[in-house]
Write an enzyme that holds these catalytic residues in place. Structure first.
Site, short mmCIF file in Angstrom:
data_model
loop_
_atom_site.label_atom_id
_atom_site.label_comp_id
_atom_site.label_asym_id
_atom_site.label_seq_id
_atom_site.Cartn_x
_atom_site.Cartn_y
_atom_site.Cartn_z
N CYS C 149 53.26 38.77 34.59
CA CYS C 149 52.70 37.74 33.34
C CYS C 149 50.91 38.05 32.97
O CYS C 149 50.58 37.05 31.96
CB CYS C 149 52.81 36.60 34.66
N HIS C 150 49.77 38.40 33.98
CA HIS C 150 48.32 38.01 33.26
C HIS C 150 48.03 39.45 33.48
O HIS C 150 46.34 39.23 33.63
CB HIS C 150 47.82 37.06 33.97
N GLY C 151 48.07 40.28 34.68
CA GLY C 151 47.53 41.72 34.71
C GLY C 151 47.06 42.02 36.05
O GLY C 151 46.18 42.53 36.30
#
Lengths: 264, 423, 185
Positions: C149-151
């Site tokens: 999703c955001h690393g």
């Protein structure tokens, strides 16, 4: 005087009798004083555990108990098994397992994959579906027993009468249908179930007597619990609520009279 | 009677609020100081009891709806989940189911009270008609609510009643209006999942419609003020008392007694008024031996079954409820209360027995019969006589008796009757 | 005669009303409780509040995902290399120095030893501590998990090493019933 006419009508109705019983009508039920009946009734724990054993060893061959979860066996108001005993009971059952990692739902012999039961599972049915149940029982469907005592007029007395009502001679002229059995407590007198219980068919772990009446009493008590697991809660709370409401109504009455004292 | 408001706001905040939204004034005038006849008896407490019932049903209904699933494959199981697993679910379900019965018990007492004391007569005709509307909404709500558990009786009662609409085919020729109406109600070719879903939606909605109509009902009551057991008008302040504390305390006491009866049912006989067949999951292929509605609909069921012709039966059934709306104009008596109507009073009590007899007929199977002094009488014929009397009571007796009866002399005033001659 | 107003101190007449009001209030509270409690988890939900996982089918170096209380739970049988990699990291290097282990006190540091009971078995919540997505195993720079999703990247002890997630993956209460069976919750 003004009530003469309506009272007369009511009296006439009260004195009238329903028409005579016909062939196939249910016989008056046997009555047992169940420990759970009445406003203060509770389940006899020994009966519940014996009854569970009767269900497990006899009835579960044909009758499912779909709505009962294993974890309720150790909960308050029930048979009172310990958590360990309940887990062992659950693990003793094979429950349908989901697809395995390969996506199979059956093993190489074609049998459905199963896993041991956990407390959250419900009792698995003896047959996978209605058609299989009928095929194994001459076309008749053995009903699920979870709510059986709420689903029949007469409740526990009805179930008790049915399972102890076999072995009687049918009245002259009544023909028992092929493949069925005579039971005067069953509507129509032709029941598809053969006599389910005999003396000492089940050996209770604690050595309690196991004549047909004892086994029947036990399993009827167990099924009363499966039909209403919260019965003891209901009776207990009912007592508290009734006492509270009577006290409150008494106080409300006194307040009402106090207020109205000056009105006249 | 609506008079001048005597409310005087005491604090700065209440004065500020009163000039913007006089809601406290409204409550004060309608529920505290409202002048109420001083001679109201036990039978007059049922309005408050009914409000209590509506509140209980709505509150328990909303929390039950948090767990109920209106899908034909899950409805029965969701109710079992409520009964077995939801905290206090068994209690909420039993309160709601028995609450419906208590609601109807109270509404029937309330309606019979209105009939006995002539509360439907001018100027309270609209009040009465709103009451009939509330009753009709209650019947529809209860009918739909009974379908929701999706038991055998839920399914088959729904089938029987929705099938009644197909009788309209007989008067619509090739158009088959009845079949179209039934199909439209079902959302399919028979009672099924779409039917269940829409019944849930409407069952949730209608109680709030009932609450709104109850608001109108009380408004219509407050214009002329309450009737009373003597049936004579309030003539001045000596005839009435402020609603609070006199009738708030009196009604509270009777609500308490009612709650005791309610609790006996819920805690000691929760399945008594119900039908065991509804604990069997619905099966469209197997009809129960006897299809019976809940007790509060039995008299109408008896009327319906007493007429062999389907369409006429439906008209008789509908007409029985519709008749109630005409009562204010059917009764020709100048005297309101049956206390002073010695002839009408007797026919009223026969009517009460008639309703009970019809109810009994509705509860038995269609081919049942009774032995009355040696002769076997089929219940269908008793139901026909009962239906005939029901209609005759409103359409024949009410107009005629009012004209031919000699009423007893009315007291001068409520105060004189209650307090005795003035000191 | 109308009722006269009550005096400042409770008279006998007031006592009845006070008593009635008090009893009614107790009744109202008692009646309200079931309406509130019915929203708490039912016994059917609570029956699944605790699960048992059979560890026998899990191979060394394999990670499985199990549903626990409605969320994913990672059960990972770590290889010797993965264990060594986790132990080699100093707590001071970690963005989140706390163990986040329900089986230990809140202030326990995030050493590898504090992240499991037996070194071979890592039992960790599969809910990314950033915004709740489910990370993928064996991805990311640290051999643990990568949240797409955001690393966010987690290591072989489930600790956050890089990315926006603020905390290490949570470790629920669990215990070994036997060598091959754990009870979680």
């Amino acid at each position: 005087m003004r009530f003469a006419l309506p009272l007369g009508l009511l009296l006439g109705l009260a004195l009238s009798v329903p028409a005579a019983a016909a062939v196939g009508d249910r016989a008056p039920l046997k009555h047992v004083d169940w420990s759970f009946e009445g406003p203060f009734g509770t389940f006899d724990r020994a009966d519940l555990q014996h009854g569970f054993q009767v269900y497990k060893e006899v009835c579960s061959a044909c009758h499912s108990l779909n709505r009962v979860a294993f974890h309720t066996l150790s909960e308050e108001g029930g048979p009172g098994f310990s958590e360990a005993q309940m887990k062992a009971i659950a693990a003793g059952y094979k429950v349908l397992a989901g697809p395995n990692d390969k996506g199979d739902t059956v093993d190489d012999k074609g049998n459905p994959l199963t896993r041991p039961g956990i407390p959250a599972d419900h009792f698995p049915p003896p047959f996978p579906n209605e058609e299989a149940a009928r095929a194994a029982n001459g076309g008749a469907l053995p009903p699920d027993l979870s709510i059986i005592e709420k689903a029949r007029v007469g409740g526990p007395d009805y179930v008790y009468s049915i399972i102890t009502g076999f072995g009687q001679k049918p009245p002259a002229g009544f023909k028992v249908t092929d493949g069925k059995y005579y039971n005067p407590y069953f509507l129509g007198w032709n029941i598809s179930m053969p006599q389910p219980l005999t003396d000492n068919q089940v050996t209770f772990v604690d050595g309690a007597p196991a004549k047909i009446e004892d086994e029947a009493k036990a399993v009827v008590t167990f099924l009363a619990w499966t039909s209403e697991p919260h019965l003891e809660d209901r009776h207990r709370m009912g007592l508290g609520v009734m006492v509270f409401l009577i006290v409150l109504s008494g106080l409300l009455y006194l307040s009402y009279r106090r207020v109205w004292k000056d009105a006249h | 009677m609506s008079g001048q408001s005597t409310y005087v706001p005491q604090t700065g905040f209440t004065r500020w609020l009163d000039s913007r939204l006089p809601i406290v004034r409204f409550a004060h005038d309608t529920m505290l100081t409202f002048p109420t006849p001083r001679n109201l008896n036990f039978w007059y407490a049922f309005g408050a009891i009914l409000t209590f019932c509506l509140g209980v049903q709505i509150v328990t209904g909303i929390v039950l709806a948090m767990h109920y699933v209106p899908n034909e494959n899950m409805a029965f199981d969701s109710v079992e989940n409520i009964m077995r697993d939801v905290n206090y679910g068994w209690l909420l379900r039993y309160v709601h189911a028995n609450g419906a019965s208590m609601f109807f018990l109270a509404v029937y007492v309330h309606m019979f009270r209105g009939l006995y004391y002539g509360s439907y007569k001018a100027p309270r005709e609209i009040l009465w008609i709103l009451g009939v509307l509330i009753y009709l909404l209650m019947v529809i709500t209860a009918f739909m609510g009974y379908v929701l558990p999706w038991g055998q009786m839920s399914f088959w009662a729904a089938t029987v009643i929705t099938n009644l609409f197909s009788s309209l085919d007989q008067i619509s020729g090739g158009l088959k209006v009845g079949t179209h109406v039934a199909t439209w109600l079902w959302g399919g070719f028979a009672v099924g999942d779409p039917t269940l879903n829409r019944f849930f939606s409407l069952h949730y909605l209608l109680p709030f419609v009932i609450a709104a109509v109850v608001g109108l009902h009380i408004w219509a009551l407050h214009v002329p003020g309450n009737n009373n057991p003597l049936g004579i008008d309030v003539k001045g302040p000596q005839d009435s008392l402020p609603f609070h504390p006199y009738y708030t305390t009196k009604d509270a006491f009777y609500v308490g007694l009612f709650a005791i009866l309610f609790a006996v049912l819920v805690f000691y006989a929760p399945e008594f008024v119900g039908n065991p067949d509804n604990n069997i999951p619905a099966n469209p292929l197997v009809t129960p031996a006897d299809i019976v509605p809940e007790w509060y609909l039995l008299p109408f069921y008896a009327m319906l079954r007493s007429i062999p012709q389907k369409l006429i039966g439906v008209i008789v059934l509908g007409g029985a409820i519709l008749t109630l709306a005409f009562i204010p104009w059917l009764d020709t008596s100048r005297v309101r209360s049956n206390r002073f109507r010695p002839l009408m009073k007797q026919f009223f009590w026969v009517f009460v027995v008639d309703c009970l007899v019809l109810g009994y007929c509705g509860s038995q199977s269609v081919d049942a019969s009774l032995h009355l002094g040696g002769i076997e009488v089929s219940l269908v014929w008793i139901a026909r006589i009962g239906t005939a009397y029901y209609y005759a009571f409103f359409w024949v007796l009410m107009p005629v008796i009012g004209l031919i009866e000699t009423p007893k002399p009315l007291p001068d005033s409520i105060a004189k009757s209650v307090l005795g001659p003035a000191e | 005669m109308a009722a006269t107003s009550t005096t400042a101190e409770p008279t006998r007449r007031d006592f009845i009303y006070i008593a009635t009001g008090a009893v009614a209030a107790v009744g109202a509270a008692a009646a309200a409780w079931p309406l509130i409690d019915q929203m708490n988890p039912s016994s059917a939900v609570l029956a699944l509040a605790s699960i048992e996982v059979d560890l026998t089918p899990i191979q060394v170096g394999q990670s499985i995902t199990v549903k626990f209380r409605g969320h994913p739970l990672f059960v990972r049988r770590r290889s010797a290399k993965e264990i060594a990699a986790a132990k080699a990291v100093a707590v001071s290097e970690l963005p989140d120095p706390l163990a986040r282990n329900e089986n230990l006190p809140d202030d326990a540091p995030a050493t590898d030893a504090n992240r499991e009971i037996k070194a071979e078995w890592l039992i960790v919540s599969g809910v990314c501590t950033h915004l709740g997505c489910t990370p993928n195993a064996f991805e990311g720079d640290f051999g643990g998990w990568l949240c797409h999703c955001h690393g966010s990247m987690y290591d072989t002890a489930g600790r956050i090493r890089k990315g926006p997630a603020p905390q290490n993956l949570a470790i629920p209460t669990y215990s070994f019933l036997s060598d091959q069976r754990i009870k979680v919750g």
